[in-house]
Design an enzyme around this catalytic site. Structure first.
Site, mmCIF file in Angstrom:
data_model
loop_
_atom_site.group_PDB
_atom_site.id
_atom_site.type_symbol
_atom_site.label_atom_id
_atom_site.label_comp_id
_atom_site.label_asym_id
_atom_site.label_seq_id
_atom_site.Cartn_x
_atom_site.Cartn_y
_atom_site.Cartn_z
ATOM 1 N N GLU A 156 51.454 32.657 49.345
ATOM 2 C CA GLU A 156 50.684 33.802 48.846
ATOM 3 C C GLU A 156 51.528 34.682 47.932
ATOM 4 O O GLU A 156 51.038 35.228 46.952
ATOM 5 C CB GLU A 156 50.111 34.628 50.007
ATOM 6 C CG GLU A 156 48.987 33.918 50.763
ATOM 7 C CD GLU A 156 47.786 33.593 49.870
ATOM 8 O OE1 GLU A 156 47.622 34.215 48.806
ATOM 9 O OE2 GLU A 156 47.011 32.681 50.237
ATOM 10 N N ASP B 233 41.781 40.026 46.190
ATOM 11 C CA ASP B 233 42.577 40.151 44.958
ATOM 12 C C ASP B 233 41.603 40.188 43.774
ATOM 13 O O ASP B 233 40.389 40.241 43.969
ATOM 14 C CB ASP B 233 43.592 39.002 44.848
ATOM 15 C CG ASP B 233 42.917 37.653 44.703
ATOM 16 O OD1 ASP B 233 41.669 37.591 44.770
ATOM 17 O OD2 ASP B 233 43.623 36.653 44.497
ATOM 18 N N TRP C 191 50.355 23.962 50.382
ATOM 19 C CA TRP C 191 50.376 25.001 51.418
ATOM 20 C C TRP C 191 49.154 24.937 52.322
ATOM 21 O O TRP C 191 49.001 25.726 53.231
ATOM 22 C CB TRP C 191 50.515 26.396 50.802
ATOM 23 C CG TRP C 191 49.629 26.643 49.635
ATOM 24 C CD1 TRP C 191 48.370 27.144 49.670
ATOM 25 C CD2 TRP C 191 49.945 26.404 48.257
ATOM 26 N NE1 TRP C 191 47.871 27.221 48.394
ATOM 27 C CE2 TRP C 191 48.817 26.788 47.500
ATOM 28 C CE3 TRP C 191 51.062 25.906 47.587
ATOM 29 C CZ2 TRP C 191 48.782 26.676 46.119
ATOM 30 C CZ3 TRP C 191 51.018 25.804 46.209
ATOM 31 C CH2 TRP C 191 49.888 26.191 45.493
ATOM 32 N N ARG C 192 48.231 24.012 52.025
ATOM 33 C CA ARG C 192 47.064 23.897 52.909
ATOM 34 C C ARG C 192 47.276 22.843 53.992
ATOM 35 O O ARG C 192 46.361 22.539 54.744
ATOM 36 C CB ARG C 192 45.812 23.557 52.082
ATOM 37 C CG ARG C 192 45.396 24.722 51.200
ATOM 38 C CD ARG C 192 44.027 24.526 50.608
ATOM 39 N NE ARG C 192 43.620 25.713 49.883
ATOM 40 C CZ ARG C 192 42.867 25.704 48.785
ATOM 41 N NH1 ARG C 192 42.433 24.566 48.310
ATOM 42 N NH2 ARG C 192 42.545 26.820 48.193
ATOM 43 N N CYS D 137 27.609 28.557 36.791
ATOM 44 C CA CYS D 137 26.575 28.916 37.771
ATOM 45 C C CYS D 137 25.737 27.715 38.210
ATOM 46 O O CYS D 137 25.308 27.636 39.356
ATOM 47 C CB CYS D 137 25.677 30.001 37.205
ATOM 48 S SG CYS D 137 26.601 31.481 36.796
ATOM 49 N N THR E 183 50.689 34.201 39.355
ATOM 50 C CA THR E 183 51.196 32.910 38.865
ATOM 51 C C THR E 183 50.158 31.814 39.129
ATOM 52 O O THR E 183 49.516 31.805 40.185
ATOM 53 C CB THR E 183 52.525 32.564 39.570
ATOM 54 O OG1 THR E 183 53.375 33.693 39.512
ATOM 55 C CG2 THR E 183 53.219 31.395 38.911
ATOM 56 N N TYR F 42 46.258 42.583 50.346
ATOM 57 C CA TYR F 42 45.798 41.217 50.080
ATOM 58 C C TYR F 42 46.623 40.200 50.883
ATOM 59 O O TYR F 42 46.078 39.348 51.588
ATOM 60 C CB TYR F 42 45.882 40.876 48.573
ATOM 61 C CG TYR F 42 45.713 39.398 48.368
ATOM 62 C CD1 TYR F 42 44.446 38.831 48.425
ATOM 63 C CD2 TYR F 42 46.817 38.554 48.223
ATOM 64 C CE1 TYR F 42 44.279 37.457 48.321
ATOM 65 C CE2 TYR F 42 46.664 37.188 48.121
ATOM 66 C CZ TYR F 42 45.396 36.651 48.161
ATOM 67 O OH TYR F 42 45.239 35.292 48.088
HETATM 68 FE FE1 SF4 Z 1 29.651 33.180 40.050
HETATM 69 FE FE2 SF4 Z 1 27.532 32.136 38.857
HETATM 70 FE FE3 SF4 Z 1 28.157 31.425 41.332
HETATM 71 FE FE4 SF4 Z 1 27.211 33.836 40.836
HETATM 72 S S1 SF4 Z 1 26.148 31.915 40.539
HETATM 73 S S2 SF4 Z 1 28.935 33.338 42.145
HETATM 74 S S3 SF4 Z 1 28.126 34.277 38.848
HETATM 75 S S4 SF4 Z 1 29.362 31.027 39.498
#
Ligand code: SF4
Length: 365
Positions: free
Chosen positions: A46, A147, A33-34, A208, A52, A129
């Site tokens: 969407e 969402d 869909w992109r 992160c 899903t 949304y």
């Molecule tokens: Fe999410 Fe970690 Fe990125 Fe913050 S740093 S947006 S908690 S993945």
């Protein structure tokens, strides 16, 4: 609301947009869909993606557009065929609403999907949304598309401690997006937030160290990313015990039934079934009595095939599946049909009954 968004002041919005969007442009998944911004295709994708997974949606999306390549094709299609195209995706009211809405677009807007929040939000099944997603992706309008995924990501970035299970909380996040969204490229911005939620800032273990917006993330800075978002548990689903019957007549034809046009799984097909609200002492005798009284069928030579469980958002079906032969049927009215095994393919069955058919075919009864 200002208080809840106080951490926004700590973010350099322009750098945040650039970091997020350039990551998205390099890392985004290649999804069907992109390929273009046709509002009809964005809309279909969407709606399919609600509740899903992406991997599940891809083949459905491709087939749906093969069968109904344009908004006009979908508006004119038989409901039976539309349900068949959706068979197995669940939440069937999504596709019924989609078809009513495209009919309205044809009648009221000359077949052009509206490009403003008021008109698009008035269409059946188009919530805030979906409206935001279509407007930003197809038309480049800087509207939020929030969402659960986006709420999770922003709750962490901005350290927002509101309960995201409460419907009123969405407004807080929509306001955050309005203040953060790129006016030059709202499509990439919204999609990037969704993609970040899907690939990096995932529900249980956000990555992160790989995150393109880590520098801006208050949750990471405070080390509380795993505690967010706050989401209270839903009420427990109701359990329903059922017996369902894969019944054939002497010619090997199978008895099927069309569900009511209102309520759960409306207008889909099923195998005859009954709800059981007491423990069975003498299984066969009681089931024979129940099926005769409730369904009007007389079953002979019962065999138990197995158990099927199906989980809906608000209830769980525990189905004991049987096979057998029938000697008396309900009259062949519109809601009841006797069909060959091959003809079963022409009817749309929800997942638990597809599983039941598979049980029957796999074991070669
Ligand atoms: Fe999410 Fe970690 Fe990125 Fe913050 S740093 S947006 S908690 S993945």
């Amino acid at each position: 609301m200002e208080n809840q968004l106080s951490n926004l002041e700590k973010i350099d919005i322009e750098t945040f947009q650039n970091d997020l969007i350039s990551w998205f442009k390099n890392e985004q998944r290649d999804l069907p869909w992109r390929k273009d911004q046709d509002p009809y295709k964005v809309w279909v994708s969407e709606i399919m993606l609600q509740q899903t997974r992406v991997d599940t949606v891809i083949p459905y999306f491709n087939r749906f557009l093969e069968w109904f390549p344009t908004l006009d094709d979908l508006a004119e299609a038989e409901e039976e065929k539309v349900l068949k195209a959706w068979e197995g995706l669940g939440y069937y009211s999504r596709v019924r609403n989609l078809q009513s809405a495209v009919k309205e677009v044809r009648e009221k807007y000359n077949g052009v999907v509206p490009n403003n929040p008021q008109d698009i939000s008035s269409l059946k099944g188009v919530g805030p949304y979906t409206a935001g997603a279509i407007l930003s992706i197809a038309y480049g309008v800087p509207e939020p598309a929030v969402d659960g995924n986006v709420m999770r990501v922003l709750a962490r970035i901005l350290s927002i401690w509101e309960d995201i299970a409460k419907p009123s909380t969405r407004k807080v996040f929509e306001q955050a997006v309005r203040l953060m969204i790129s006016k030059e490229d709202p499509s990439s911005f919204n999609q990037a937030l969704m993609e970040l939620g899907a690939l990096v800032c995932t529900p249980t273990s956000p990555s992160c160290l790989l995150c393109p917006v880590r520098e801006h993330c208050q949750g990471f800075y405070e080390g509380i990313q795993n505690e967010l978002p706050i989401k209270t548990k839903k009420v427990k689903q109701k359990q329903v015990q059922m017996a369902a019957f894969f019944l054939t007549n002497q010619e090997g034809k199978v008895l099927i039934h069309k569900r009511s046009s209102v309520g759960l799984l409306a207008n889909l097909w099923e195998f005859p079934n009954v709800e059981i609200d007491f423990p069975l002492q003498n299984e066969r005798r009681q089931l024979a009595g129940l099926s005769e009284d409730t369904l009007g069928v007389i079953i002979e030579s019962f065999k138990r095939m197995g158990q099927i469980q199906h989980v809906f958002s608000h209830l769980i079906w525990n189905i004991d599946a049987y096979t057998g032969t029938v000697s008396a049927f309900p009259k062949e009215e519109q809601d009841w049909k006797l069909v060959t095994i091959e003809e079963l393919e022409d009817y749309a069955f929800p997942v638990p009954y597809q599983k039941m058919k598979k049980l029957y075919l796999d074991r070669n009864y």
